[in-house]
Design a protein around this motif. Structure first.
Motif, mmCIF file in Angstrom:
data_model
loop_
_atom_site.group_PDB
_atom_site.id
_atom_site.type_symbol
_atom_site.label_atom_id
_atom_site.label_comp_id
_atom_site.label_asym_id
_atom_site.label_seq_id
_atom_site.Cartn_x
_atom_site.Cartn_y
_atom_site.Cartn_z
ATOM 1 N N TYR A 180 8.163 1.957 -5.156
ATOM 2 C CA TYR A 180 6.688 1.238 -5.727
ATOM 3 C C TYR A 180 6.360 1.739 -7.035
ATOM 4 N N GLN A 181 6.036 1.028 -8.057
ATOM 5 C CA GLN A 181 5.799 1.361 -9.410
ATOM 6 C C GLN A 181 4.237 0.995 -9.611
ATOM 7 N N PRO A 182 3.300 1.739 -9.569
ATOM 8 C CA PRO A 182 1.865 1.424 -9.467
ATOM 9 C C PRO A 182 1.435 1.111 -11.017
ATOM 10 N N VAL A 183 2.023 1.475 -12.046
ATOM 11 C CA VAL A 183 1.553 0.919 -13.134
ATOM 12 C C VAL A 183 1.649 -0.502 -13.426
ATOM 13 N N ALA A 184 3.096 -0.843 -13.109
ATOM 14 C CA ALA A 184 3.543 -2.092 -13.151
ATOM 15 C C ALA A 184 3.212 -3.037 -12.051
ATOM 16 N N GLN B 275 -1.153 8.685 -5.484
ATOM 17 C CA GLN B 275 -1.467 8.565 -4.089
ATOM 18 C C GLN B 275 -2.064 7.246 -3.683
ATOM 19 N N LEU B 276 -1.068 6.199 -3.102
ATOM 20 C CA LEU B 276 -1.283 4.991 -2.957
ATOM 21 C C LEU B 276 -1.689 4.724 -1.695
ATOM 22 N N CYS C 229 4.709 5.293 -0.043
ATOM 23 C CA CYS C 229 3.420 5.136 -0.610
ATOM 24 C C CYS C 229 3.056 6.492 -1.122
ATOM 25 N N GLU C 230 3.351 7.529 -0.770
ATOM 26 C CA GLU C 230 3.023 8.737 -1.075
ATOM 27 C C GLU C 230 3.846 9.453 -2.174
ATOM 28 N N ILE D 1 10.874 -4.233 10.598
ATOM 29 C CA ILE D 1 9.666 -4.704 9.841
ATOM 30 C C ILE D 1 9.089 -3.392 9.344
ATOM 31 N N LEU D 2 8.805 -3.163 7.768
ATOM 32 C CA LEU D 2 8.226 -2.234 7.249
ATOM 33 C C LEU D 2 6.934 -2.556 6.716
ATOM 34 N N GLY D 3 6.068 -1.548 6.725
ATOM 35 C CA GLY D 3 4.768 -1.849 6.031
ATOM 36 C C GLY D 3 3.554 -1.933 7.120
#
Length: 429
Positions: free
Chosen positions: A300-304, A121-122, A413-414, A395-397
């Motif tokens: 998105y790769q949370p580990v890397a 969960q980012l 993110c989810e 625009i994203l984010g």
């Protein structure tokens, strides 16, 4: 009787040398003749040829050609010290109509060492639309929304005075932006504004010009004349003059005061200059939704701790060239708060309104910085002879200003490690 002797000639030139000299003289003579004829022919063509879509900017009687006009915009980059107080750093100049001048909104501090995110969960923002400060919020069209100092529905926005004329020998439309009166206050600190005007000839939007900025005044007198060549008089009835009145802002995007839309169907400059005064109205954002669509994919790769951005394709882009097509490419800017930390761009796709890019970019973004990251996509029309022009913006984010953009970022993110692709409507810059 004296002996008669023969006198040798003074110059003894062999036939071969004489032939070489004659051939050299002949070649030089022919080359000079061809060069002189070519120059005279080009000069004669220039006299009888009218340059299409070229304008001359008359600033109080002084001719300034388009090559000397600069659309670059100076800004002060803002950084914050440990206490959160803003500091001024060096100035930077930005191009492409200042489209890369950064995103509005103050920088936000990280959530702190105790707010370590989980891998599954980012961290995301609860409400993207409320993350911007009240005086720096954005509308879907890319301009700022009403703030305590911004004009509202019940506030008078002033009047704009201009004139329209037509030069029949040169087939040129002449528009003079004279003055504006009663503009609203856009800067609370100075209780004034720094107005300037952008003018566009619709519907093709091939002609885009702007006046200079006048500092600290609510009644600016511009007195600037723009001459547009290559416009037949028979086409005037189909054209519309669009004036966008703005107030310059050094630290963020310029404030939009209002607009004036004047169809030339009811204007007849054949007998001479026509003087017009129109009320400045609030900008209609609904007409800024026809800039095309862009499909992008985020993962998105949370580990890397890497964000993969894929620019897939675009469709229904507006016509930007005389040929009725466009040469688009996409520039991807990554911002942390208001500071741009990375930029990349795709290849140019020639002569198409529905380009297919399929290009991916990888950015190293730590997990704890993800809530303050914004990704800006600028679809730009490449032009070899003039300045590149921004077609649309997405625009994203952290600073997503549309519901679709906020939902796309939320899904990314989810759902870590899962590519999420969506279509988005481009907003007009």
């Amino acid at each position: 009787m004296a002996e008669i002797t023969s006198v040798p000639p003074g110059f003894d030139v062999s036939p071969v040398v004489a032939g070489l000299i004659g051939a050299t003289v002949l070649v030089v003579s022919v080359s000079v003749t061809v060069f002189v004829w070519t120059c005279c022919h080009q000069q004669a063509e220039k006299k009888h040829k009218t340059p299409p879509y070229k304008f001359i900017h008359m600033l109080k009687g002084i001719s300034i050609y388009p090559e000397t006009l600069s659309n670059k915009k100076k800004i002060n980059r803002i950084r914050r010290d440990k206490n959160g107080a803003p500091k001024e750093s060096g100035r930077g100049s930005l191009s492409v109509d200042a489209a890369e001048s950064g995103l509005v909104g103050a920088e936000k501090a990280p959530d702190g060492p105790n707010a370590a995110p989980h891998v599954d969960q980012l961290p995301i923002k609860v409400d993207y639309g409320d993350e911007l400060s009240p005086d720096q919020s954005l509308t879907p069209g890319g301009s700022k929304t009403s703030s305590p100092s911004s004009p509202g529905d019940d506030v008078l926005l002033g009047e704009l005075t201009f004139s329209v004329d037509y030069n029949f020998p040169k087939k040129a439309l002449v528009v003079t932006i004279q003055e504006a009166h009663g503009l609203p206050v856009m800067d609370e600190h100075t209780q004034s504004s720094d107005p300037y005007i952008k003018m566009t000839i619709l519907p093709d939007k091939r002609h885009r010009v702007k006046t200079r900025v006048l500092r600290k005044t609510l009644d600016p007198v511009f007195d600037e004349t723009f001459t547009f060549y290559g416009i037949p008089y028979s086409q005037l009835q189909d054209l519309v003059l669009h004036f966008l009145v703005l107030s310059f802002d050094r630290f963020s995007r310029d404030d939009v005061i209002g607009e004036v839309v004047v169809p030339l169907a009811g204007v007849d400059p054949s007998t001479g200059k026509v003087q017009l005064t129109r009320e400045i109205l609030k900008r209609n954002i609904q007409k800024c939704i026809s800039r095309g669509e862009l499909q992008v994919s985020l993962s998105y790769q949370p580990v890397a701790q890497r964000m993969t951005v894929v620019v897939l394709k675009a469709r229904h882009l507006p016509k930007m060239d005389i040929t009725g097509l466009s040469d688009p490419y996409v520039k991807v800017n990554v911002y942390y708060g208001r500071k741009r930390i990375a930029k990349k761009k795709t290849h140019v796709k020639k002569c198409t309104l529905n380009p297919v890019f399929n290009e991916s970019f990888i950015y190293d973004i730590p997990v704890d910085l993800l809530p303050d990251i914004s990704i800006e996509f600028l679809v730009i029309d490449f032009d070899r002879t003039t300045k590149n022009e921004v077609v649309g913006r997405l625009i994203l984010g952290a600073h997503s200003v549309t519901a679709a953009g906020a939902e796309h970022w939320r899904e990314v993110c989810e759902n870590p490690r899962k590519p999420v692709a969506k279509w988005h409507s481009l907003s007009e810059y």
